[in-house]
Design a protein around this motif. Structure first.
Motif, mmCIF file in Angstrom:
data_model
loop_
_atom_site.group_PDB
_atom_site.id
_atom_site.type_symbol
_atom_site.label_atom_id
_atom_site.label_comp_id
_atom_site.label_asym_id
_atom_site.label_seq_id
_atom_site.Cartn_x
_atom_site.Cartn_y
_atom_site.Cartn_z
ATOM 1 N N MET A 46 0.832 -1.200 0.000
ATOM 2 C CA MET A 46 0.000 0.000 0.000
ATOM 3 C C MET A 46 0.867 1.251 0.000
ATOM 4 S SD MET A 46 -2.967 1.243 -0.279
ATOM 5 C CE MET A 46 -4.061 -0.101 0.054
ATOM 6 N N ASP A 47 1.980 1.216 0.741
ATOM 7 C CA ASP A 47 2.887 2.358 0.744
ATOM 8 C C ASP A 47 3.470 2.593 -0.653
ATOM 9 O OD1 ASP A 47 2.529 2.964 3.441
ATOM 10 O OD2 ASP A 47 4.195 1.686 4.071
ATOM 11 N N ALA A 48 3.801 1.517 -1.350
ATOM 12 C CA ALA A 48 4.314 1.655 -2.708
ATOM 13 C C ALA A 48 3.241 2.218 -3.632
ATOM 14 C CB ALA A 48 4.826 0.313 -3.226
ATOM 15 N N GLN A 49 2.007 1.778 -3.442
ATOM 16 C CA GLN A 49 0.910 2.295 -4.269
ATOM 17 C C GLN A 49 0.717 3.794 -4.047
ATOM 18 O OE1 GLN A 49 -2.638 -0.321 -4.331
ATOM 19 N NE2 GLN A 49 -1.280 -1.859 -3.413
ATOM 20 N N LYS A 50 0.817 4.238 -2.800
ATOM 21 C CA LYS A 50 0.704 5.666 -2.490
ATOM 22 C C LYS A 50 1.844 6.442 -3.145
ATOM 23 C CE LYS A 50 -1.618 4.928 1.927
ATOM 24 N NZ LYS A 50 -1.442 4.894 3.399
ATOM 25 N N MET A 51 3.052 5.879 -3.070
ATOM 26 C CA MET A 51 4.211 6.531 -3.668
ATOM 27 C C MET A 51 4.050 6.637 -5.181
ATOM 28 S SD MET A 51 7.629 5.582 -5.161
ATOM 29 C CE MET A 51 7.387 3.874 -4.993
ATOM 30 N N VAL A 55 4.072 9.924 -7.471
ATOM 31 C CA VAL A 55 5.037 10.090 -8.565
ATOM 32 C C VAL A 55 4.330 10.415 -9.884
ATOM 33 C CG1 VAL A 55 6.680 8.823 -10.023
ATOM 34 C CG2 VAL A 55 6.882 8.707 -7.534
ATOM 35 N N LEU A 56 3.197 9.759 -10.120
ATOM 36 C CA LEU A 56 2.481 9.957 -11.388
ATOM 37 C C LEU A 56 1.402 11.035 -11.315
ATOM 38 C CD1 LEU A 56 2.101 6.272 -12.627
ATOM 39 C CD2 LEU A 56 3.732 8.006 -13.407
ATOM 40 N N GLY A 57 1.183 11.584 -10.129
ATOM 41 C CA GLY A 57 0.151 12.612 -9.991
ATOM 42 C C GLY A 57 -1.254 12.050 -10.149
ATOM 43 N N LEU A 58 -1.449 10.822 -9.657
ATOM 44 C CA LEU A 58 -2.743 10.156 -9.747
ATOM 45 C C LEU A 58 -3.362 10.047 -8.360
ATOM 46 C CD1 LEU A 58 -1.700 7.170 -12.070
ATOM 47 C CD2 LEU A 58 -2.780 9.327 -12.754
ATOM 48 N N ARG A 59 -4.641 9.714 -8.335
ATOM 49 C CA ARG A 59 -5.294 9.401 -7.066
ATOM 50 C C ARG A 59 -4.935 7.968 -6.692
ATOM 51 N NH1 ARG A 59 -9.449 10.745 -10.134
ATOM 52 N NH2 ARG A 59 -10.583 8.847 -9.593
ATOM 53 N N LEU A 60 -4.860 7.698 -5.406
ATOM 54 C CA LEU A 60 -4.541 6.354 -4.945
ATOM 55 C C LEU A 60 -5.520 5.343 -5.534
ATOM 56 C CD1 LEU A 60 -2.994 4.309 -3.209
ATOM 57 C CD2 LEU A 60 -4.436 5.008 -1.272
#
Length: 166
Positions: A46-51, A55-60
């Protein structure tokens, strides 16, 4: 992995910036970036998904939708060898469930589990797209078609005999 330890290297960030330039928008680069994260971290926490979202300027949620839809993205650590048994219709009709049960029993783990030595994880996948070779077991994305209890036992024995190197 905590948010503090999940970070792409500067080289990887530069690679991602170049990748994003090839697409009409950053969301189009999401799948390749997810593959990069899984390669770098072993799985996509989940932490990687948030990162990745940052990085991509997307919503989680945009990242989660992709991670949870595709079976090739793993949210938990897996063994060195990921044994994915296809259980879709063609494989099911050709003994996939019996094969999966045998493999679980042989490895001493339940479906989704990892052996104590961290060598093997067994997982069920919806469709491997190789119905003509049913039942199919992917081992680290290498297809083993017309898999049998004997062929999988032999492969597992060989991996162990090679010290975990196949």
């Amino acid at each position: 992995m905590s948010a503090d330890t999940v970070r792409f290297s500067d080289d990887r960030l530069a690679e991602i910036a170049e990748l994003v330039k090839r697409y009409p928008g950053p969301q189009s680069a999401l799948m390749p970036v997810l593959y990069m994260a899984q390669e770098d971290f072993g799985y996509i926490s989940m932490d990687a998904q948030k990162m990745i979202a940052d990085v991509l300027g997307l919503r989680l949620m945009q990242v989660r939708e992709v991670v949870t839809f595709y079976t090739m993205f793993k949210e938990q650590p897996t063994g060195k060898y990921l044994l994915e048994v296809c259980t879709n219709a063609g494989c099911m009709l050709n003994g996939a469930y019996e094969l999966a049960d045998h493999m679980c029993e042989s490895l001493g783990i339940k479906m989704g589990g990892t052996t104590a030595d961290g060598l093997f994880t067994i997982a069920e996948v919806e469709c491997a797209g190789a119905c003509g070779g049913a039942p199919v077991v992917q081992v680290n994305n290498i297809y083993h078609e017309k898999a049998t209890a004997e062929s999988m036992d032999a492969l597992i024995t060989q991996i162990r005999a090679d010290g975990g190197e196949a």
